[in-house]
Design a protein around this motif. Structure first.
Motif, PDB file in Angstrom:
ATOM      1  N   GLN A 174      -3.517  -2.241  -7.475  1.00 51.85           N
ATOM      2  CA  GLN A 174      -4.739  -1.878  -8.146  1.00 51.85           C
ATOM      3  C   GLN A 174      -4.488  -0.496  -8.960  1.00 51.85           C
ATOM      4  O   GLN A 174      -4.948  -0.143  -9.721  1.00 51.85           O
ATOM      5  CB  GLN A 174      -5.236  -1.403  -6.709  1.00 51.85           C
ATOM      6  N   LYS A 175      -4.153   0.695  -8.448  1.00 52.33           N
ATOM      7  CA  LYS A 175      -3.686   1.956  -8.931  1.00 52.33           C
ATOM      8  C   LYS A 175      -2.729   0.850 -11.090  1.00 52.33           C
ATOM      9  O   LYS A 175      -3.670   2.111 -11.367  1.00 52.33           O
ATOM     10  CB  LYS A 175      -2.718   2.699  -8.022  1.00 52.33           C
ATOM     11  N   TRP A 176      -2.478   1.002 -10.066  1.00 52.48           N
ATOM     12  CA  TRP A 176      -1.403   0.176 -11.637  1.00 52.48           C
ATOM     13  C   TRP A 176      -2.762  -0.206 -12.655  1.00 52.48           C
ATOM     14  O   TRP A 176      -2.593  -0.207 -14.220  1.00 52.48           O
ATOM     15  CB  TRP A 176      -0.426  -0.257 -11.360  1.00 52.48           C
ATOM     16  N   ARG A 232       0.619  -1.866   0.129  1.00 47.83           N
ATOM     17  CA  ARG A 232       0.031   0.283  -0.035  1.00 47.83           C
ATOM     18  C   ARG A 232       0.629   1.362   0.597  1.00 47.83           C
ATOM     19  O   ARG A 232       2.161   0.932   0.594  1.00 47.83           O
ATOM     20  CB  ARG A 232      -0.812   0.040   1.023  1.00 47.83           C
ATOM     21  N   GLY A 233       0.718   2.513  -0.039  1.00 51.11           N
ATOM     22  CA  GLY A 233       1.323   3.867  -0.983  1.00 51.11           C
ATOM     23  C   GLY A 233       1.130   3.785   0.790  1.00 51.11           C
ATOM     24  O   GLY A 233       1.397   3.625   1.310  1.00 51.11           O
ATOM     25  N   ARG A 234       2.883   4.182   0.358  1.00 52.75           N
ATOM     26  CA  ARG A 234       3.791   4.647   1.436  1.00 52.75           C
ATOM     27  C   ARG A 234       3.749   6.359   1.800  1.00 52.75           C
ATOM     28  O   ARG A 234       4.065   7.186   2.453  1.00 52.75           O
ATOM     29  CB  ARG A 234       4.823   4.015   1.428  1.00 52.75           C
ATOM     30  N   GLY A 235       3.033   7.423   0.535  1.00 52.15           N
ATOM     31  CA  GLY A 235       2.575   8.431   0.481  1.00 52.15           C
ATOM     32  C   GLY A 235       1.789   9.099   1.257  1.00 52.15           C
ATOM     33  O   GLY A 235       2.188  10.344   1.834  1.00 52.15           O
ATOM     34  N   GLY A 236       1.409   8.364   2.044  1.00 48.66           N
ATOM     35  CA  GLY A 236       0.140   9.151   2.920  1.00 48.66           C
ATOM     36  C   GLY A 236      -0.764   8.649   3.132  1.00 48.66           C
ATOM     37  O   GLY A 236      -1.499   8.245   4.174  1.00 48.66           O
ATOM     38  N   ALA A 237      -1.891   8.556   1.773  1.00 49.59           N
ATOM     39  CA  ALA A 237      -3.029   7.950   1.735  1.00 49.59           C
ATOM     40  C   ALA A 237      -3.040   5.955   1.803  1.00 49.59           C
ATOM     41  O   ALA A 237      -4.557   5.578   2.061  1.00 49.59           O
ATOM     42  CB  ALA A 237      -4.216   8.148   0.173  1.00 49.59           C
ATOM     43  N   GLY A 238      -2.503   5.453   1.608  1.00 47.06           N
ATOM     44  CA  GLY A 238      -2.199   4.040   1.732  1.00 47.06           C
ATOM     45  C   GLY A 238      -2.837   2.871   0.706  1.00 47.06           C
ATOM     46  O   GLY A 238      -3.697   2.414   0.696  1.00 47.06           O
ATOM     47  N   PHE A 239      -3.756   4.241  -0.419  1.00 42.02           N
ATOM     48  CA  PHE A 239      -4.164   2.836  -1.582  1.00 42.02           C
ATOM     49  C   PHE A 239      -2.699   2.249  -1.678  1.00 42.02           C
ATOM     50  O   PHE A 239      -2.062   1.717  -2.224  1.00 42.02           O
ATOM     51  CB  PHE A 239      -4.081   4.189  -2.931  1.00 42.02           C
ATOM     52  N   PRO A 240      -4.171   1.764  -2.487  1.00 45.96           N
ATOM     53  CA  PRO A 240      -3.398   0.048  -2.698  1.00 45.96           C
ATOM     54  C   PRO A 240      -2.411  -0.142  -4.377  1.00 45.96           C
ATOM     55  O   PRO A 240      -3.310   0.164  -5.184  1.00 45.96           O
ATOM     56  CB  PRO A 240      -4.135  -1.348  -2.848  1.00 45.96           C
ATOM     57  N   GLY A 290       3.386  17.651  -3.429  1.00 46.44           N
ATOM     58  CA  GLY A 290       3.548  16.782  -2.859  1.00 46.44           C
ATOM     59  C   GLY A 290       2.006  15.961  -3.601  1.00 46.44           C
ATOM     60  O   GLY A 290       2.252  14.395  -3.005  1.00 46.44           O
ATOM     61  N   GLU A 291       1.130  17.110  -3.363  1.00 46.77           N
ATOM     62  CA  GLU A 291      -0.440  16.379  -3.209  1.00 46.77           C
ATOM     63  C   GLU A 291      -0.092  15.688  -5.426  1.00 46.77           C
ATOM     64  O   GLU A 291       0.173  16.723  -6.014  1.00 46.77           O
ATOM     65  CB  GLU A 291      -1.432  17.351  -3.171  1.00 46.77           C
ATOM     66  N   GLU A 292      -1.097  14.462  -5.427  1.00 48.82           N
ATOM     67  CA  GLU A 292      -0.124  14.279  -6.894  1.00 48.82           C
ATOM     68  C   GLU A 292      -1.016  15.155  -7.942  1.00 48.82           C
ATOM     69  O   GLU A 292       0.260  15.368  -9.146  1.00 48.82           O
ATOM     70  CB  GLU A 292      -0.970  12.360  -7.383  1.00 48.82           C
ATOM     71  N   THR A 293      -1.715  15.533  -7.814  1.00 45.61           N
ATOM     72  CA  THR A 293      -2.536  16.452  -8.976  1.00 45.61           C
ATOM     73  C   THR A 293      -1.777  17.359  -9.064  1.00 45.61           C
ATOM     74  O   THR A 293      -1.506  18.339 -10.211  1.00 45.61           O
ATOM     75  CB  THR A 293      -4.502  16.420  -8.981  1.00 45.61           C
ATOM     76  N   CYS A 339      -9.717  19.238  -1.818  1.00 44.88           N
ATOM     77  CA  CYS A 339      -8.120  18.188  -1.626  1.00 44.88           C
ATOM     78  C   CYS A 339      -7.826  18.159  -0.542  1.00 44.88           C
ATOM     79  O   CYS A 339      -8.631  18.372   0.395  1.00 44.88           O
ATOM     80  CB  CYS A 339      -7.233  18.829  -2.875  1.00 44.88           C
ATOM     81  N   ALA A 340      -7.143  16.837  -0.412  1.00 39.36           N
ATOM     82  CA  ALA A 340      -7.021  16.328   0.642  1.00 39.36           C
ATOM     83  C   ALA A 340      -5.704  17.786   1.738  1.00 39.36           C
ATOM     84  O   ALA A 340      -6.121  17.053   3.363  1.00 39.36           O
ATOM     85  CB  ALA A 340      -6.221  15.360   0.836  1.00 39.36           C
ATOM     86  N   LEU A 341      -5.587  18.809   1.429  1.00 37.75           N
ATOM     87  CA  LEU A 341      -4.787  19.515   2.762  1.00 37.75           C
ATOM     88  C   LEU A 341      -5.426  19.834   3.083  1.00 37.75           C
ATOM     89  O   LEU A 341      -5.274  20.234   4.319  1.00 37.75           O
ATOM     90  CB  LEU A 341      -3.849  20.704   1.619  1.00 37.75           C
TER      91      LEU A 341
HETATM   92  C1  LIG Z   1      -1.244  17.916   0.781  1.00 33.33           C
HETATM   93  C2  LIG Z   1      -0.729  16.668   0.325  1.00 33.33           C
HETATM   94  C3  LIG Z   1       0.835  16.513   0.174  1.00 33.33           C
HETATM   95  C4  LIG Z   1       1.236  15.256  -0.192  1.00 33.33           C
HETATM   96  N1  LIG Z   1       2.340  15.260   0.062  1.00 33.33           N
HETATM   97  C5  LIG Z   1       2.990  14.058  -0.433  1.00 33.33           C
HETATM   98  C6  LIG Z   1       4.683  13.819  -0.617  1.00 33.33           C
HETATM   99  O1  LIG Z   1       5.356  14.746  -0.288  1.00 33.33           O
HETATM  100  N2  LIG Z   1       4.961  13.185  -0.827  1.00 33.33           N
HETATM  101  C7  LIG Z   1       4.165  11.698  -1.097  1.00 33.33           C
HETATM  102  O2  LIG Z   1       4.597  11.069  -1.800  1.00 33.33           O
HETATM  103  N3  LIG Z   1       2.727  11.872  -1.092  1.00 33.33           N
HETATM  104  C8  LIG Z   1       2.548  13.228  -0.295  1.00 33.33           C
HETATM  105  N4  LIG Z   1       1.197  13.222  -1.495  1.00 33.33           N
HETATM  106  C9  LIG Z   1       0.084  12.123  -0.827  1.00 33.33           C
HETATM  107  C10 LIG Z   1       0.065  12.810  -2.559  1.00 33.33           C
HETATM  108  O3  LIG Z   1      -1.294  12.708  -3.057  1.00 33.33           O
HETATM  109  C11 LIG Z   1       0.244  10.466  -2.941  1.00 33.33           C
HETATM  110  O4  LIG Z   1      -1.335  10.279  -2.325  1.00 33.33           O
HETATM  111  C12 LIG Z   1       0.582   9.722  -2.933  1.00 33.33           C
HETATM  112  O5  LIG Z   1       2.453  10.253  -3.608  1.00 33.33           O
HETATM  113  C13 LIG Z   1       0.590   8.233  -3.786  1.00 33.33           C
HETATM  114  O6  LIG Z   1       1.813   7.527  -3.818  1.00 33.33           O
HETATM  115  P1  LIG Z   1       2.104   5.779  -2.619  1.00 33.33           P
HETATM  116  O7  LIG Z   1       0.115   5.613  -3.128  1.00 33.33           O
HETATM  117  O8  LIG Z   1       2.402   5.936  -3.298  1.00 33.33           O
HETATM  118  O9  LIG Z   1       1.655   6.609  -1.382  1.00 33.33           O
HETATM  119  C14 LIG Z   1       0.131  14.829  -0.103  1.00 33.33           C
HETATM  120  C15 LIG Z   1      -1.323  13.862   0.037  1.00 33.33           C
HETATM  121  C16 LIG Z   1      -1.362  15.721   0.127  1.00 33.33           C
HETATM  122  C17 LIG Z   1      -2.391  15.612   0.182  1.00 33.33           C
END
Ligand SMILES: Cc1cc2nc3c(=O)[nH]c(=O)nc-3n(C[C@H](O)[C@H](O)[C@H](O)COP(=O)(O)O)c2cc1C
Ligand code: SF4
Ligand code: FES
Lengths: 900, 426, 154
Positions: free
Chosen positions: B62-64, B51-59, B173-176, B390-392
């Motif tokens: 599945q994303k791919w 699961r994604g290590r960027g914070g949201a933990g999405f599988p 950092g937010e993906e979009t 967005c999620a900020l």
């Molecule tokens: C405001 C905000 C900042 C973020 N900053 C980061 C970041 O610095 N690095 C990161 O990997 N994901 C960050 N994320 C999460 C990404 O949007 C995204 O979910 C992530 O890069 C996806 O990768 P993963 O599925 O491997 O976690 C951030 C999300 C938000 C809402």
């Protein structure tokens, strides 16, 4: 149609719209800011929140932004749910956090979308008690005022200016709660559509600087539906007056024509009405000077000239059908001449014939939906400006279609833009010089008019080999023609646009052949020809004789009296020609509203009405007959030209004069005389039209001081002036209901005080006004056989030594006669110049700004040189309608020499 | 205990170069992946439960799988490594980027193969200058070897990989927002749907993946999904880079099995609290997670368990609040950050967070009122997920809403005493 | 005018994007690398080089915090003001720097040697408090260490 339930009530909605549009379309009050009906949704402001429920058992629901939510069948929605109402109140409270609350001194006060939405959302008192953010304002030029503290960060301005209108010199800066919308530095906004920011901005950040000179609240304006007088597109406008001065122009929605937007010439050109050079009473020449005379005397004199016979009339493309018709009646059809140059007359006649044979002229809406476009020889931005904004949207159509296939709705504005990126659908622009659409053009073609025509004919020939072949076409041009033809052929809805810019019949014919070839191939082609003046096409439809023949008549002695209708002939022909015509006549009668070179030559001068004081019918370049109505009664002896002429006919006891009592009588006469104009009767309801027995008020219900306006003179309440010519009244009393679109004096409903209340008058959001948009189309596709090809391929252009083909270059600000008299427009007008390509300038040994002598048949002048790299060799350009050579019809061969 | 992600990292802090990386078994997984069909790779990653290590933990797998594959898919497709790491309190990706840049690159090569991407970008924080230089060097080495560029590993496929240094904004950092930044635009977020997998960078299908996530990929491919699953103590696969900062004895970053309990992290790895201070609470995974307190110390640190405890695993790097530090001041510091980094697009965020920052400062400096606490709660409600673009902002609300819950008495005391009890010295 | 060196570096960046304008953040960074900051003139030059308007470039330049639109000193100190550093004594480090340099945060010393700016979390929270000077990280700060570091930047 889909069914949705809003607060438990069922509604039928268009499934292609979003939830906000669906709600607004049913008259439900749902506040919004960032969404705009023409620009779609981006979900920034979060004001349009509603709740949606999974099913009947879902009691909590989920907050969503209505503008970002597609319609699904049977969806359950609540606008009234307390939680979401509270959310919307919180949003407006946040938006207003730093707002200065300066409504009393804000030009937007009383017609402010922000005020409306604030009240609607229930945010009444400020609770934010910290320091507000404040900004420095910028100087943005003579048209717009900037007051950034009022900004609520909805991003509408940049979405319009940068994304929709293609402006480059503006944008958002910084971030968080400090976003600043402005220019990198102070300066005039460059985009020709900047004035729309006044309406696009939901608060008072961008306001009309010309209105500021004579500010009046919306509720204190007397308003009427009118038609823009500054080009032939016929954009619908609302004009507002107070105390005898015209105060401003705003957009009047017409889904087929201007939609939500105007160009800056149309919005800010109105001030000619307030000019100090207005002619306010009849004048006659005494001892070589023009002096005021009473109206009766003027009419006496005029009728005595008429009684003497040998009278000719010169009509005008900026006068109504009715005015031209009255003149024609007075002088007789055989003595009625077109008030335009013979070349322009020929071109216009050709264009009318082409449009009648087909393809019929397209509406702007139809052009906007085109997915490929060819602009052949037309400088659209400077001749028919609003059409340029339309053409700019065509390059997005391919991507809107693609997005839809990927299940991204068309209204998801940024998603579609992100998908498309800089990739544009096909748009080809052929012109002798750079145009303002080049930045979105797939390819441009720079050439002399004949070569542009050859390119067009070549495209037609590729599309259909039955159309004539172009001999001797250089390979690169042939290849380009192939690419253009291919793009048009592959398009589902191609558009072809040409017009008067090059002054070339061949160019217009070539465009027609392309359109015809596409039509023959079964394409629904949008074909449009740009024309210069408000009633260019209407005048042509009245079949006047060419102006050159008037001169001949004068020489023969058959023009003892020349009557000039609202026309400065010195803009139509070289001075010596006009002088000769006037010199040969014993009497010159001029009817006009503004002093000019021709009025100076009059023996008898009659004050006629500018658009804001006039009623009449005009035919737009789309062939749409539209009625415009006076905003306020003309002061003093000023009256409509047709009335002056009818009065003379009356004095002469001619039957027309006796029977023409009001505008409707003239409309009827025109309709009877010209079968092609028969349907102008339906352009608007007749003067006898009533709603529940009442007229439609030009003054809003809050109009203040109406009964005390003349208290300084007399305390008795004066009777409001009558209006015999229309179903509109000069009062605030009357039918408070929705009139037919052509009579809509302003958009205003309960709780919706800003122009955005137009939502409440549409059949569906961005659809036609209820009951149908204003105007009637006079030229519809001819049934039966397809028109043939025009078969007139010109020879290739060959530059001459020591001579140049001087073409006209139009300027949105300055080339058009009336708006050039508005101070703000005049400030933006270029100074006279002559332009040459870089190589040609070098061959002359002249640098930018050098003084050169331009010698043309009909006049010469010393002008500063402008170097325009794109101009083809052998071609020079002069600004149209401005400068010392403005009476000479272009294109024309002439000499250009460096003065030492 | 296996530590696949960090095992190759040199103790002296220098980067491991290509030769050393290969000697330690590096790029074997990439070679293997070149023999696998894209679908196979995706399946393996799916099975691994990464699961994604960027914070949201999405599988991740599945994303791919949402990316269109095959000849008809739009081209080019993009793969972007999210190395923005601007979440306050987070310092895990830096460890990987500086210590083992080839691991990121190898992960990207494999991921690119899986989604048939021909172009990639490593989006790196502008301040990470050392990491930037090292990645630059690693990219150069990999290109020289033919692992990047045309016909990589002789597989017939191309993968062009670029480093982009950020202009600096949390929203990158937010993906979009990141995609907009890469396109040279303001880092405002984009509407979803359409998701980047369908219309992303330059309008083309795009996958954005966190650095740590990508570093897991070579190991999954090399040793298999089952092995990866087993590394973890719980359902979420693999190891995790955990970290701790604040007044603990041994702040740092450690690779441990996913699901390692909080208490173990705090006491065993972080060495417990510094002398003279007591534990009061922590943010488990960066600034935008809810506080946890003493009652939560037995929570296993994985996505599901932390969520159950009312917070989020986030980035897995904890920020510890002690009793000598003012919770109001700490929350003010956090909200100052979020308000400052709001992109200014949606109202609840740019107005709400600014307002919250002002109120918190008023409370902290003795000017607060009881009504201020209601207003703060209201702002949290306004910025709830779905209400903002967005999620900020929802992230910003997390530490605030939980502080109001767990440290309410501290807020009230500030208001009552019209001062900060910590600031004016105790 | 962009120097040939700057032009070359920016050109190199544009090659990696499907549209030229996309390299604008890289371009701003390139110019800043060479000149320390990005002036109005530089904004205009970058705009021209990438085929866009200054307004467009300024919209970007003012969004990102590592782009300096005002002149800075020879060395730029960016002190981390985010949460971990705050917990570990950011206030004291900042006050020490302010006193030592005689400037407020956001200002440049009168001799033009240092500019003091805040920055968000530097991703070295386990070594808080931290700052970067000219991009170089300095961690585990205390007042004495700060003094030593400042000595290294003339
Ligand atoms: C405001 C905000 C900042 C973020 N900053 C980061 C970041 O610095 N690095 C990161 O990997 N994901 C960050 N994320 C999460 C990404 O949007 C995204 O979910 C992530 O890069 C996806 O990768 P993963 O599925 O491997 O976690 C951030 C999300 C938000 C809402
Ligand atoms: S929540 Fe809204 S304003 Fe905040 S960063 Fe996201 S989009 Fe921008
Ligand atoms: S109108 Fe819907 S979010 Fe702005």
């Amino acid at each position: 149609m889909s069914k949705i339930f809003v607060d438990k009530k069922a509604y039928e909605v268009n499934p292609k719209q979003n939830l906000l549009e669906a709600c607004l379309g049913h008259g439900l009050d749902l506040p919004y800011f960032c969404w705009h009906p023409a620009m779609g949704s981006v979900g920034a402001c979060r004001q349009c929140a509603v709740k949606v429920y999974r099913d009947e058992n879902d009691t909590r629901g989920r907050i969503v932004m209505a503008c970002m939510t597609p319609i699904t069948e049977n969806m359950l929605v609540s606008i009234q749910d307390p939680e979401v109402k509270d959310f919307r109140a919180g949003i407006i409270e946040g938006l207003m956090m730093s707002h200065p609350h300066d409504c009393p001194v804000c030009d937007e006060g009383g017609e402010c979308h922000l005020q409306d939405m604030t009240v609607m959302s229930g945010h009444n008192y400020r609770r934010y008690e910290f320091r507000k953010r404040t900004f420095r304002n910028q100087y943005l030029g003579p048209l717009l005022n900037h007051e950034m503290n009022r900004c609520i960060q909805c991003y509408r301005c940049t979405r319009f200016y940068n994304e929709y209108a293609g402006g480059k010199d503006f944008g958002p800066q910084v971030l968080r709660n400090l976003v600043y919308f402005g220019r990198a530095e102070d300066g005039v906004l460059e985009n020709e559509f900047s004035g729309n920011l006044v309406e696009v901005c939901p608060t008072g950040v961008f306001t009309d600087k010309t209105l500021k000179q004579h500010y009046t609240r919306k509720w204190d304006l007397q308003m009427a539906p009118t038609v823009c007088a500054h080009c032939a597109l016929g954009c619908n406008t609302t004009a507002g007056e107070r105390y005898g001065t015209l105060r401003r122009i705003v957009n009047r929605y017409n889904s087929q024509v201007n939609g939500y937007f105007l160009c800056d010439r149309g919005r800010f050109g109105y001030e000619h009405v307030n000019s100090a050079r207005r002619i306010r009473s009849a004048r006659a020449r005494r001892d070589g000077q023009l002096a005021d005379i009473p109206k009766a005397e003027a009419l006496d004199r005029f009728s005595s000239f008429a009684a003497a016979g040998k009278m000719i009339g010169i009509g005008s493309p900026r006068s109504s059908l009715e005015a031209n018709f009255a003149l024609r009646a007075l002088v007789g059809p055989e003595n009625f001449y077109a008030g335009i140059s013979d070349a322009a007359h020929r071109l216009l006649g050709e264009m009318l014939a082409i449009l009648r044979q087909g393809p019929a002229p397209a509406s702007l809406l139809q052009i906007e939906h085109a997915d490929a476009a060819l602009v052949l020889g037309e400088d659209v931005t400077n001749v028919a400006p609003r059409m340029a904004l339309t053409l700019r949207q065509t390059v997005r159509q391919v991507w809107l279609d693609k997005a839809e296939k990927m299940r991204i709705p068309r209204w998801q504005d940024h998603a579609v833009r992100e998908l498309a990126q800089k990739d544009h659908g096909p748009l080809f622009v052929a012109s002798p010089y750079a145009t303002r659409l080049d930045d979105v053009a797939t390819e441009t073609h720079r050439a002399a008019p004949d070569d542009i025509a050859r390119l067009g004919f070549a495209v037609a020939h590729i599309l259909d080999s039955a159309s004539p072949e172009v001999p001797g076409l250089p390979e690169p041009v042939r290849a380009q023609a192939e690419r253009i033809a291919k793009a048009l052929q592959e398009a589902a809805r191609p558009a072809v646009v040409s017009g008067v810019s090059t002054g070339s019949v061949a160019v217009v014919r070539a465009a027609a052949d392309v359109a015809r070839a596409l039509a023959k191939a079964g394409k629904p082609v949008a074909f449009a020809l740009a024309m210069e003046e408000m009633n260019s096409l209407g005048l042509a439809m009245m079949e006047p004789k060419p102006l050159g023949e008037a001169l001949e008549a004068a020489r023969r002695g058959d023009a003892q009296t020349v009557v000039v209708l609202e026309n400065d002939l010195y803009r139509r022909a070289p001075a010596e020609t006009v002088d000769a015509l006037i010199g040969a006549a014993a009497h010159v009668v001029v009817l006009d509203s503004l002093e000019g070179r021709t009025t100076e030559k009059a023996e008898l001068l009659l004050p006629s009405t500018p658009f804001a004081e006039a009623d009449g019918t005009v035919v737009s370049s789309e062939g749409r007959a539209q009625r415009f109505f006076r905003v306020y009664p003309p002061p003093g002896d000023i009256q409509d030209a047709w009335r002056w002429l009818a009065d003379v006919l009356g004095l002469l006891t001619r039957p027309e004069g006796l029977s023409w009592k009001n505008l409707d009588d003239l409309v009827e006469a025109v309709a009877r005389t010209f079968p092609a104009l028969e349907r102008i009767r339906d352009a608007a309801p007749r003067a006898s039209f009533r709603i529940a027995g009442a007229k439609i008020p030009r003054q809003p219900h809050r109009y203040s001081g109406r009964t005390s306006m003349l208290a300084n003179i007399a305390v008795s309440e004066p009777k409001p002036p009558e209006d015999p010519d229309s179903a509109l009244s000069f009062t605030m009393e009357g039918a408070p209901v929705e009139p037919p679109a052509a009579l809509q004096p302003f958009f205003w409903t309960g709780g919706w005080n800003s122009i955005q209340s137009v939502n409440k008058f549409q059949e569906e959001i961005a659809g036609p006004l209820r009951g149908g948009d204003a105007g009637v189309r006079l030229i519809e596709p001819a049934a039966g056989s397809a028109p043939g090809y025009l078969n007139t391929v010109p020879a290739a252009f060959t530059p001459r030594s020591a001579e140049w083909l001087v073409v006209a270059r139009h300027h949105i600000f300055g080339s058009e006669e009336l708006s050039a008299n508005a101070p703000a427009i005049a400030e933006l007008s270029p100074k006279p110049y002559v332009a040459l390509g870089a190589e040609d300038a070098a061959s002359l040994g002249a640098a930018e700004g050098a003084a050169v002598e331009v010698k043309l048949e009909g006049g010469s002048a010393r002008l500063p040189l402008r170097i325009e790299s794109g101009l083809p060799r052998g071609v020079a350009a002069l600004p149209a309608g401005l400068g010392p050579l403005d009476g000479i019809t272009l294109p024309i061969w002439g000499r250009i020499e460096l003065t030492r | 205990m296996e530590t696949p992600l960090t095992a190759k990292i040199r103790p002296d802090g220098e980067m491991i170069d290509l030769a050393a990386y290969e000697r330690a078994g590096g790029y074997q997984a990439a070679r293997k992946a070149m023999q696998m069909a894209p679908q196979e790779i995706i399946e393996e990653v799916k099975k691994s439960n990464l699961r994604g290590r960027g914070g949201a933990g999405f599988p991740t797998g599945q994303k791919w799988s949402f990316v269109p594959l095959g000849a008809d898919a739009p081209r080019p497709k993009y793969l972007v490594a999210n190395g923005d790491e601007m979440e306050p309190g987070t310092f895990k990706d830096r460890v990987l980027l500086e210590g083992d840049p080839h691991e990121v690159i190898e992960g990207m090569i494999i991921a690119a193969r899986a989604i048939e991407a021909e172009r990639g970008y490593i989006f790196l924080r502008g301040e990470y200058t050392d990491a930037g230089q090292r990645i630059g060097r690693a990219l150069h080495e990999a290109k020289e070897k033919g692992y990047l560029g045309k016909n990589i590993f002789g597989s017939g496929t191309d993968f062009d990989l670029r480093l982009h240094m950020s202009g600096g904004r949390y929203m990158c950092g937010e993906e979009t927002g990141l995609l907009n930044a890469l396109e040279g635009k303001r880092a405002n977020p984009r509407a979803k749907p359409p998701f980047p997998q369908v219309s992303g960078l330059f309008g083309k299908p795009t996958i954005v993946q966190n650095i740590e996530t990508l570093c897991n990929v070579p190991h999954i491919i090399e040793k298999g999904a089952e092995w990866f699953q087993k590394l973890s103590l719980t359902g979420d696969g693999g190891t995790k880079l955990y970290g701790a900062s604040g007044k603990v004895k041994k702040p740092g970053c450690w690779e441990l099995p996913m699901g390692t309990p909080l208490r173990e992290l705090l006491e065993k790895y972080a060495g417990g609290m510094q002398d003279g201070v007591q534990f009061r609470g922590l943010l488990p995974g960066g600034a935008s997670t809810d506080f946890l307190t003493t009652e939560h110390l037995d929570v296993p640190m994985d996505f599901t368990s932390v969520a159950k405890a009312g917070s989020r695993l986030g980035t897995g790097t904890m920020i510890i609040l002690d009793d000598k530090t003012c919770p109001v001041g700490m929350v003010h510091n956090l909200e100052h950050f979020f308000a400052q980094e709001s992109c200014g697009w949606c109202t609840p965020c740019w107005s709400g967070l600014h307002w919250a920052e002002e109120i918190l400062w008023a409370i902290e400096t003795g000017r607060g009122t009881p009504a201020d606490l209601e207003r703060l709660e209201y702002i949290c409600k306004m910025t709830a997920p779905g209400n903002t673009f967005c999620a900020l902002a929802p992230g910003a609300a997390e530490p605030l809403q939980s502080a109001l819950k767990y440290f309410r008495e501290d807020f009230e005391r500030h208001i009552r005493e019209k001062r900060c009890p910590w600031r004016d010295g105790q | 005018m962009l120097t040939p060196e700057e032009q070359r570096e920016i050109e190199e960046e544009t090659a990696h994007f499907p549209v030229r304008r996309a390299a604008c953040i890289d371009a701003l960074r390139v110019v800043q690398k060479h000149r320390g900051w990005v002036s109005d003139d530089a904004v205009r030059d970058i705009a021209e080089f990438l085929g866009t308007s200054s307004d467009d470039i300024d919209s970007i330049a003012t969004f990102y915090n590592l782009i300096f639109r005002k002149p800075v000193g020879r060395h730029v100190i960016m002190i981390c003001d985010s949460v971990s550093c705050w917990v570990m004594g950011y206030d004291k480090m900042r006050d020490h720097l302010k006193a030592r340099l005689g400037v407020e945060v956001g200002q440049t010393t009168s001799d033009g040697r240092f500019t003091l700016l805040p920055v968000v979390c530097l991703g070295a929270c386990d070594r808080a408090p931290t700052m970067i000077v000219d991009g170089q990280l300095h961690a585990n700060l205390d007042p004495q260490k700060i003094d030593e570091i400042l000595e290294r930047y003339k």
